[in-house]
Design a protein around this motif. Structure first.
Motif, PDB file in Angstrom:
ATOM      1  N   VAL A  52     -39.965  58.136  72.655  1.00  0.00           N
ATOM      2  CA  VAL A  52     -40.324  58.007  74.043  1.00  0.00           C
ATOM      3  C   VAL A  52     -38.964  57.065  74.626  1.00  0.00           C
ATOM      4  N   LEU A  53     -38.639  56.338  73.762  1.00  0.00           N
ATOM      5  CA  LEU A  53     -37.177  55.659  74.098  1.00  0.00           C
ATOM      6  C   LEU A  53     -36.046  56.897  74.460  1.00  0.00           C
ATOM      7  N   LEU A  54     -36.278  57.713  73.631  1.00  0.00           N
ATOM      8  CA  LEU A  54     -35.153  58.929  73.755  1.00  0.00           C
ATOM      9  C   LEU A  54     -35.390  59.699  75.030  1.00  0.00           C
ATOM     10  N   ALA A  55     -36.395  59.826  75.467  1.00  0.00           N
ATOM     11  CA  ALA A  55     -36.827  60.593  76.892  1.00  0.00           C
ATOM     12  C   ALA A  55     -36.661  59.447  77.979  1.00  0.00           C
ATOM     13  N   ALA A  56     -36.508  58.129  77.596  1.00  0.00           N
ATOM     14  CA  ALA A  56     -36.047  57.423  78.888  1.00  0.00           C
ATOM     15  C   ALA A  56     -34.543  57.553  78.946  1.00  0.00           C
ATOM     16  N   GLU A  57     -33.827  57.536  77.714  1.00  0.00           N
ATOM     17  CA  GLU A  57     -32.498  57.650  77.746  1.00  0.00           C
ATOM     18  C   GLU A  57     -32.057  59.009  78.664  1.00  0.00           C
ATOM     19  N   VAL A  58     -32.510  60.077  78.107  1.00  0.00           N
ATOM     20  CA  VAL A  58     -32.227  61.330  78.881  1.00  0.00           C
ATOM     21  C   VAL A  58     -32.723  61.080  80.400  1.00  0.00           C
ATOM     22  N   PHE A  75     -41.821  68.219  65.866  1.00  0.00           N
ATOM     23  CA  PHE A  75     -40.848  67.384  66.904  1.00  0.00           C
ATOM     24  C   PHE A  75     -40.655  68.043  68.187  1.00  0.00           C
ATOM     25  N   VAL A  76     -40.224  69.310  67.895  1.00  0.00           N
ATOM     26  CA  VAL A  76     -39.926  70.317  69.267  1.00  0.00           C
ATOM     27  C   VAL A  76     -40.874  70.102  70.316  1.00  0.00           C
ATOM     28  N   ALA A  77     -42.247  70.301  69.854  1.00  0.00           N
ATOM     29  CA  ALA A  77     -43.463  70.536  70.863  1.00  0.00           C
ATOM     30  C   ALA A  77     -43.847  69.122  71.489  1.00  0.00           C
ATOM     31  N   THR A  78     -43.703  68.088  70.705  1.00  0.00           N
ATOM     32  CA  THR A  78     -43.834  66.694  71.130  1.00  0.00           C
ATOM     33  C   THR A  78     -42.863  66.322  72.019  1.00  0.00           C
ATOM     34  N   TRP A  79     -41.722  66.507  71.700  1.00  0.00           N
ATOM     35  CA  TRP A  79     -40.351  65.945  72.327  1.00  0.00           C
ATOM     36  C   TRP A  79     -40.514  66.656  73.854  1.00  0.00           C
ATOM     37  N   ARG A  80     -40.632  68.046  73.973  1.00  0.00           N
ATOM     38  CA  ARG A  80     -40.703  68.869  75.054  1.00  0.00           C
ATOM     39  C   ARG A  80     -41.759  68.373  76.231  1.00  0.00           C
ATOM     40  N   ALA A  81     -43.136  68.136  75.495  1.00  0.00           N
ATOM     41  CA  ALA A  81     -44.168  67.514  76.153  1.00  0.00           C
ATOM     42  C   ALA A  81     -43.773  66.249  76.904  1.00  0.00           C
ATOM     43  N   ALA A  82     -43.154  65.244  75.921  1.00  0.00           N
ATOM     44  CA  ALA A  82     -43.038  63.786  76.294  1.00  0.00           C
ATOM     45  C   ALA A  82     -41.891  64.049  77.498  1.00  0.00           C
ATOM     46  N   MET A  83     -40.800  64.950  77.476  1.00  0.00           N
ATOM     47  CA  MET A  83     -39.778  65.042  78.540  1.00  0.00           C
ATOM     48  C   MET A  83     -40.230  65.548  79.765  1.00  0.00           C
ATOM     49  N   ARG A 112     -32.450  69.257  75.937  1.00  0.00           N
ATOM     50  CA  ARG A 112     -32.223  70.579  75.012  1.00  0.00           C
ATOM     51  C   ARG A 112     -31.167  69.957  73.881  1.00  0.00           C
ATOM     52  N   LEU A 113     -29.950  69.402  74.389  1.00  0.00           N
ATOM     53  CA  LEU A 113     -28.886  68.542  73.781  1.00  0.00           C
ATOM     54  C   LEU A 113     -29.533  67.781  72.724  1.00  0.00           C
TER      55      LEU A 113
END
Ligand SMILES: [Fe+2]
Ligand SMILES: [Fe+2]
Length: 263
Positions: free
Chosen positions: A124-130, A183-191, A225-226
């Motif tokens: 979640v923090l990573l999504a906030a950074e992006v 990870f990819v599925a959760t990450w894309r949903a979070a973003m 994506r990066l």
């Protein structure tokens, strides 16, 4: 910086922790800038103020990849976010805006993180950074040359380090094929959720600053994506994030100046 080399990250953040805050007053006249910009930055300022609980969580974590150096690096990372909150408070003040102490997105962010374990919390923090890297950068490219723009560029530079810090941790956790897929599925949903919320809540500032939703969305997608590739160990060029910041979507006139100040 090598994966899981938390001592290096601790030293890296410690070296930056001595930086002084900029002075309060800015002689530049920002009265021509829209009021929605100050309101938007005030919401981000509130978001930059939290994060204390993750320090305890990192310190008490039994995840093998974490440890005392990771906990110390996390403490310094949170302190750096609080420095961003102080910088944004100065920006809001100089724009004639008012700081806020409550906002539904900040409450949502805090509640979501409270429910999560360390790994998901870091995601979640990573999504906030992006979100932050792209948003602050795009705003900076629409601002007149001056201190406000260089302060946002400075924050972007810090957020780029944070992105790599969080990606290093997540990379240490995503070690098998199925973990990568989860990870990819959760990450894309979070973003998707994070970007949608910011587009909705900051639509007035985006419009007033001449940033179309598609411009911002495109930038977030490229950056997310990066981050995904960094976590999943898909090769990426060195400084690919910096190259992304230099891509179009920004007026040529200010492109060089803003990019140069984020190095
Ligand atoms: Fe920040
Ligand atoms: Fe950050």
């Amino acid at each position: 910086m090598e994966t899981e080399n938390w001592k290096q990250w601790r030293e890296f953040f410690a070296a930056r922790s001595e930086r002084r805050l900029p002075g309060l007053d800015d002689p530049q006249d920002y009265s021509a800038l829209p009021k929605s910009l100050a309101r938007s930055l005030a919401v981000f300022q509130l978001g930059e103020s939290g994060g204390g609980s993750i320090v305890q969580q990192a310190a008490g974590s039994t995840i093998p990849a974490a440890g005392p150096d990771y906990a110390s690096a996390m403490r310094l990372f949170v302190a750096e976010e609080h420095r961003h909150a102080a910088i944004l408070a100065i920006c809001v003040r100089n724009l004639g805006g008012t700081l806020i102490h409550q906002h539904w997105t900040a409450r949502l962010f805090v509640r979501a993180r409270r429910l999560l374990g360390l790994r998901l919390k870091v995601m979640v923090l990573l999504a906030a950074e992006v979100v932050g890297i792209c948003y602050y950068h795009l705003l900076a490219t629409r601002l007149p040359a001056g201190r406000l723009r260089s302060l946002l560029a400075q924050v972007v530079n810090d957020e780029r380090s944070h992105l790599h810090f969080h990606c290093s941790f997540l990379r240490s956790q995503v070690t098998t094929g199925w973990r990568r897929r989860v990870f990819v599925a959760t990450w894309r949903a979070a973003m998707f959720v994070a970007a949608g919320i910011v587009l909705l809540d900051h639509r007035h500032a985006l419009r007033d600053m001449g940033l179309s939703p598609s411009t911002v969305w495109r930038r977030w997608t490229a950056y997310s994506r990066l981050a995904e590739r960094l976590v999943c160990r898909t090769p990426v060029p060195v400084d690919a994030d910096l190259a992304l910041l230099r891509e179009p979507d920004v007026p040529r006139r200010v492109l060089h100046e803003v990019s140069a100040s984020t190095v």
